[in-house]
Motif scaffolding. Sequence first.
Motif, PDB file in Angstrom:
ATOM      1  N   GLU A   2       1.019  -1.111   0.072  1.00  0.00           N
ATOM      2  CA  GLU A   2       0.035   0.115  -0.119  1.00  0.00           C
ATOM      3  C   GLU A   2       1.017   1.227  -0.039  1.00  0.00           C
ATOM      4  O   GLU A   2       1.676   1.438   1.002  1.00  0.00           O
ATOM      5  CB  GLU A   2      -0.788  -0.188   1.242  1.00  0.00           C
ATOM      6  N   HIS A   8      -2.322   1.126  -4.427  1.00  0.00           N
ATOM      7  CA  HIS A   8      -1.386  -0.129  -4.182  1.00  0.00           C
ATOM      8  C   HIS A   8      -0.678  -0.284  -5.359  1.00  0.00           C
ATOM      9  O   HIS A   8      -0.882  -0.079  -6.366  1.00  0.00           O
ATOM     10  CB  HIS A   8      -2.238  -1.460  -3.705  1.00  0.00           C
ATOM     11  N   LEU A  10       1.226  -3.651  -6.964  1.00  0.00           N
ATOM     12  CA  LEU A  10       1.168  -4.981  -7.064  1.00  0.00           C
ATOM     13  C   LEU A  10       2.317  -5.605  -7.379  1.00  0.00           C
ATOM     14  O   LEU A  10       2.920  -5.271  -8.266  1.00  0.00           O
ATOM     15  CB  LEU A  10      -0.116  -5.465  -7.881  1.00  0.00           C
ATOM     16  N   PRO A  11       2.511  -6.755  -6.798  1.00  0.00           N
ATOM     17  CA  PRO A  11       4.097  -7.379  -7.232  1.00  0.00           C
ATOM     18  C   PRO A  11       4.013  -7.851  -8.586  1.00  0.00           C
ATOM     19  O   PRO A  11       2.879  -8.468  -8.909  1.00  0.00           O
ATOM     20  CB  PRO A  11       4.265  -8.620  -6.251  1.00  0.00           C
ATOM     21  N   SER A  48      -1.065 -14.454  -9.792  1.00  0.00           N
ATOM     22  CA  SER A  48      -0.565 -13.783  -8.630  1.00  0.00           C
ATOM     23  C   SER A  48      -1.221 -12.261  -8.595  1.00  0.00           C
ATOM     24  O   SER A  48      -1.740 -11.922  -7.525  1.00  0.00           O
ATOM     25  CB  SER A  48       0.924 -13.633  -8.572  1.00  0.00           C
ATOM     26  N   ARG A  49      -1.082 -11.567  -9.755  1.00  0.00           N
ATOM     27  CA  ARG A  49      -1.710 -10.306  -9.791  1.00  0.00           C
ATOM     28  C   ARG A  49      -2.928 -10.472  -9.470  1.00  0.00           C
ATOM     29  O   ARG A  49      -3.784  -9.446  -8.799  1.00  0.00           O
ATOM     30  CB  ARG A  49      -1.472  -9.659 -11.076  1.00  0.00           C
ATOM     31  N   SER A  51      -4.672 -12.604  -7.968  1.00  0.00           N
ATOM     32  CA  SER A  51      -5.273 -12.740  -6.474  1.00  0.00           C
ATOM     33  C   SER A  51      -5.023 -11.615  -5.653  1.00  0.00           C
ATOM     34  O   SER A  51      -5.740 -11.321  -4.654  1.00  0.00           O
ATOM     35  CB  SER A  51      -4.485 -14.063  -5.650  1.00  0.00           C
ATOM     36  N   SER A  52      -4.054 -10.670  -5.792  1.00  0.00           N
ATOM     37  CA  SER A  52      -3.670  -9.387  -5.154  1.00  0.00           C
ATOM     38  C   SER A  52      -4.926  -8.667  -5.379  1.00  0.00           C
ATOM     39  O   SER A  52      -5.484  -7.777  -4.375  1.00  0.00           O
ATOM     40  CB  SER A  52      -2.639  -8.636  -5.694  1.00  0.00           C
ATOM     41  N   ILE A  53      -5.441  -8.798  -6.586  1.00  0.00           N
ATOM     42  CA  ILE A  53      -6.575  -7.752  -6.928  1.00  0.00           C
ATOM     43  C   ILE A  53      -7.867  -8.326  -6.151  1.00  0.00           C
ATOM     44  O   ILE A  53      -8.601  -7.445  -5.428  1.00  0.00           O
ATOM     45  CB  ILE A  53      -7.156  -7.825  -8.385  1.00  0.00           C
ATOM     46  N   GLU A  55      -8.028  -9.690  -3.307  1.00  0.00           N
ATOM     47  CA  GLU A  55      -7.790  -9.604  -2.039  1.00  0.00           C
ATOM     48  C   GLU A  55      -8.258  -8.153  -1.672  1.00  0.00           C
ATOM     49  O   GLU A  55      -8.836  -7.724  -0.728  1.00  0.00           O
ATOM     50  CB  GLU A  55      -6.478  -9.880  -1.584  1.00  0.00           C
ATOM     51  N   LEU A  56      -7.585  -7.048  -2.528  1.00  0.00           N
ATOM     52  CA  LEU A  56      -7.813  -5.760  -2.011  1.00  0.00           C
ATOM     53  C   LEU A  56      -8.989  -5.115  -2.656  1.00  0.00           C
ATOM     54  O   LEU A  56      -9.558  -4.303  -1.899  1.00  0.00           O
ATOM     55  CB  LEU A  56      -6.590  -5.119  -3.062  1.00  0.00           C
ATOM     56  N   ARG A  62     -14.416  -8.669   2.994  1.00  0.00           N
ATOM     57  CA  ARG A  62     -13.471  -9.786   3.090  1.00  0.00           C
ATOM     58  C   ARG A  62     -13.986 -11.327   3.437  1.00  0.00           C
ATOM     59  O   ARG A  62     -13.472 -12.306   2.904  1.00  0.00           O
ATOM     60  CB  ARG A  62     -12.113  -9.588   3.920  1.00  0.00           C
TER      61      ARG A  62
END
Length: 289
Positions: A2, A8, A10-11, A48-49, A51-53, A55-56, A62
């Motif tokens: 963040e 954010h 993202l990795p 992986s991106r 799953s970040s999206i 989650e956020l 949640r």
Amino acid sequence: MEILPGVHSLPVATGAFMGTFSPNVYLVVGEKAALIDAGYGHEDDVCSRLSSIRELVGGKSRRIPTPVGTESGLACIVITHGHVDHISGAGKIAAATGAAIMVHRLDAAAASRALGADAIGEVLEDGQEIALGGASLRIIHTPGHSPGEICVYLKEKRVLFTGDHILGIGTTVVMPPQGDMAQYIDSLRKLLAFDIDLICPGHGPVVRQARRKIEELIEHRLEREQQILGSLARGRRRVEDLVAELYPELDSRLRAAATGQTISHLRKLVREEKVASRDIGGNEQYALR
Ligand SMILES: [Zn+2]
């Protein structure tokens, strides 16, 4: 990570990227969310991106897993410019979320080539605003690195997403045929009109002293231009000779980029009628006017 509340980074895997820094992908979350750039399209990386999206964007609820792409999910993927490292992941992310891919009109053809003719959901123009609810993104057309490059201004947080127009470290490549040095410098000047606290670049770390950074970048290019005029005044005529004088310790891997940037400066100077160019035996030669 963040950066600010609702902004954010993202990795993104570095694997395929040839330079120092992998492309950055940012997520802006209001009532709806927007992705700024999409990174590469490799399966693992995109997963992986995503799953970040999830989650956020699903963060407000949640406990109840919210599928992205619903009303509360990812609304759009705003592409800063049509280069592969920024755009390749967009197709898969859009397919998984229902988000619309948005790109400036002048990079739409490049984006269509990379993602397929029907992939682009909306073509953007300078000054357009994308309302996310509690956050709005203003599109600023900043050609120079590519014809349709945009910066994206998040007004509420005074954050500017700059793609490759401004990098966190290093120098933006501005070379023909896509690059245009006069446009690049004008686009930097255009940004001085905005109140910016933080620059989130397309590569490298965030930049906190935004105004100083923009002024330094303009100065750096104008200094380079003065050096070129100096070399021409000393009788250098050919691009190779100018490059040798401007970049005395040039790594051979950077020769093409250095040559491209030099030609870009020369074209600007020719257009401004400060320099004349002549074709001598198939080789372009330059002189002060
Ligand atoms: Zn680029």
